[in-house]
Design an enzyme around this catalytic site. Structure first.
Site, mmCIF file in Angstrom:
data_model
loop_
_atom_site.group_PDB
_atom_site.id
_atom_site.type_symbol
_atom_site.label_atom_id
_atom_site.label_comp_id
_atom_site.label_asym_id
_atom_site.label_seq_id
_atom_site.Cartn_x
_atom_site.Cartn_y
_atom_site.Cartn_z
ATOM 1 N N GLU A 175 0.841 -1.193 0.000
ATOM 2 C CA GLU A 175 0.000 0.000 0.000
ATOM 3 C C GLU A 175 0.876 1.243 0.000
ATOM 4 O O GLU A 175 1.846 1.328 0.762
ATOM 5 C CB GLU A 175 -0.918 0.021 1.220
ATOM 6 C CG GLU A 175 -1.811 1.270 1.271
ATOM 7 C CD GLU A 175 -2.714 1.335 2.498
ATOM 8 O OE1 GLU A 175 -3.474 2.307 2.602
ATOM 9 O OE2 GLU A 175 -2.640 0.424 3.343
ATOM 10 N N ASN A 214 -4.790 5.213 -1.755
ATOM 11 C CA ASN A 214 -5.999 5.745 -1.126
ATOM 12 C C ASN A 214 -6.622 6.810 -2.019
ATOM 13 O O ASN A 214 -5.918 7.671 -2.562
ATOM 14 C CB ASN A 214 -5.667 6.354 0.239
ATOM 15 C CG ASN A 214 -5.294 5.291 1.253
ATOM 16 O OD1 ASN A 214 -6.156 4.612 1.791
ATOM 17 N ND2 ASN A 214 -4.003 5.127 1.494
ATOM 18 N N GLU A 269 -8.316 2.299 -2.468
ATOM 19 C CA GLU A 269 -9.024 2.166 -1.200
ATOM 20 C C GLU A 269 -9.779 3.459 -0.895
ATOM 21 O O GLU A 269 -9.201 4.543 -0.929
ATOM 22 C CB GLU A 269 -8.028 1.861 -0.078
ATOM 23 C CG GLU A 269 -7.205 0.600 -0.335
ATOM 24 C CD GLU A 269 -6.188 0.324 0.765
ATOM 25 O OE1 GLU A 269 -6.188 1.070 1.778
ATOM 26 O OE2 GLU A 269 -5.397 -0.616 0.614
ATOM 27 N N ASP A 289 -11.931 0.926 2.826
ATOM 28 C CA ASP A 289 -10.930 1.104 3.876
ATOM 29 C C ASP A 289 -11.610 1.468 5.196
ATOM 30 O O ASP A 289 -12.724 1.996 5.226
ATOM 31 C CB ASP A 289 -9.969 2.214 3.453
ATOM 32 C CG ASP A 289 -8.664 2.164 4.228
ATOM 33 O OD1 ASP A 289 -8.419 1.187 4.951
ATOM 34 O OD2 ASP A 289 -7.875 3.125 4.095
ATOM 35 N N GLU A 333 -6.214 -4.773 9.117
ATOM 36 C CA GLU A 333 -5.252 -3.714 9.387
ATOM 37 C C GLU A 333 -4.870 -3.717 10.870
ATOM 38 O O GLU A 333 -5.554 -4.294 11.706
ATOM 39 C CB GLU A 333 -5.846 -2.353 9.035
ATOM 40 C CG GLU A 333 -6.158 -2.157 7.567
ATOM 41 C CD GLU A 333 -6.649 -0.752 7.287
ATOM 42 O OE1 GLU A 333 -5.881 0.011 6.679
ATOM 43 O OE2 GLU A 333 -7.778 -0.418 7.671
#
Length: 401
Positions: A175, A233, A265, A295, A351
């Site tokens: 990520e 993101n 995300e 997310d 996460e």
């Protein structure tokens, strides 16, 4: 600091005496007691208030919530700790609440009234009200000129955090996380600048820079025969126009990558009121082959209908949901989210795997993909390349053993 002053509100004489004796054993001498709300309020008014109220929320005859509200309105108390046996759903709720009726929530004593549990609750109050405790001074958000300058100088950089297959340790992707490598303030996290970037409508410009950095890195890795999925993101507002979607499509063509190389995300709380244009651009990204992930799942209020209607193929369970993996309600949340993801044919990423206990807990429940400091920390691109070299060398050595 001095011991806090405590009021015990309990209508059962035996229970009240047990609590008072426990407080005495812990060195607290300034302890008041009352058997009902009116008597408790009179005690507070007479002594000028207390630091902590210890009461039984489940006892309907006391109406603790009303009493606590009145006491807080009169500024006669700072914090509350609960005792007595609560229904499981009530216990789950209050254990997650930082405050109750405007008062600091210290926690819930078990029905067995254990001394070490009471000591722990009192310690929470002492830590929060220590005269030596320095509250952080919030930094002012950067102004528009400073952000423009940072963008022009390339100070906004993509840092990369790996994701793993939990059962095997195999790399599942990376990520890209934004960091502002500020010349005087050091490396800044998104919480220190992202709100300003959004307010000044500079989010697209920042995203494009990060995308270029990420695709450039993937190009280097491709020459080394390393292929990774890279996640970015996106803010839902970025999909109100077609500009970002078209830029992603053109960037994939320029770098000659398939759409499946990228995943995007979007935070769950940004999906509550989606316009038709946003939904269309989500479809466009999926039609390009890009992955779409919700997310911070578990921190917003997504409906099942919404999940079924939108073209997402992944959920990312927020780290707050797994922080207490030894507690039944956290285990239930993870298990139910995993079942939901599977029923919708989505993958689930956990996460916030910050320690071995969380790692083992989510693995035992059947979770397959995870991310967190215990597994790997975010790192700058120039650090990711040697990290990958060491990782793949370790994987080869493990196979040869």
């Amino acid at each position: 600091m001095a011991h806090p002053r405590v009021l015990v509100l309990e209508n059962q004489r035996f229970q009240r005496s047990v609590l008072i004796k426990m407080l005495d054993r812990l060195g607290l001498r300034d302890v008041l007691q009352a058997s009902d709300g009116d008597q408790a309020m009179a005690q507070l008014m007479a002594c000028g208030g207390v630091d902590i109220i210890l009461c039984d929320l489940a006892d309907r005859s006391l109406d603790c919530l009303d009493f606590l509200h009145r006491a807080r309105q009169a500024d006669l108390v700072q914090a509350v700790a609960l005792c007595g046996e609560l229904l499981p759903e009530l216990l789950r709720a209050v254990m997650q609440m930082p405050s109750l009726s405007g008062l600091q929530m210290l926690g819930v004593l078990p029905p067995s009234l254990e001394l070490h549990s009471l000591r722990r609750l009192l310690r929470r109050y002492s830590q929060a009200h220590s005269p030596f405790k320095q509250l952080p001074v919030p930094r002012a958000l950067p102004d528009e000129h400073e952000i423009h300058q940072g963008l022009a100088l390339g100070e906004f950089r993509a840092w990369f955090q790996p994701k793993f297959i939990l059962g095997t340790g195999r790399l599942a992707g990376v990520e890209a996380l934004v960091r502002w490598e500020h010349p005087t303030r050091g490396v800044l996290l998104p919480a220190e600048f992202l709100a300003a970037v959004l307010a000044y409508d500079l989010i697209d410009q920042m995203f494009k820079q990060l995308l270029e950095q990420g695709l450039s890195l993937l190009s280097v890795l491709r020459r080394q025969q390393v292929h990774l999925e890279l996640a970015f993101n996106l803010h839902a507002s970025q999909l109100l126009s077609d500009e970002v979607t078209l830029y992603i499509q053109q960037a994939l063509l320029r770098y000659d990558f398939a759409g499946s190389t990228l995943s995007f995300e979007l935070a769950e709380n940004g999906l509550l009121d989606l316009s038709p244009r946003i939904q269309e651009n989500l479809l466009r990204l999926r039609m390009l082959g890009c992955g779409l992930s919700i997310d911070d799942f578990g921190m917003g209020f997504s409906s099942l209908k919404l999940l079924c209607q939108l073209p997402f193929n992944q959920l990312k369970l927020d780290g707050e949901c797994v922080r207490r993996m030894d507690e039944p309600h956290s285990q239930a949340m993870v298990a139910s989210t995993l079942a939901l993801a599977r029923s919708l044919d989505m993958s689930l990423v956990i996460e916030g795997i910050g320690n071995q206990r969380i790692h083992e807990g989510v693995l035992a429940l059947g979770c397959e993909i995870g991310q967190g400091y215990y597994l790997a920390r975010p790192m700058a691109g120039y650090r990711l390349l040697p990290w990958l070299d060491a990782y793949f060398a370790g994987q080869r050595n493990a196979k040869n053993c």
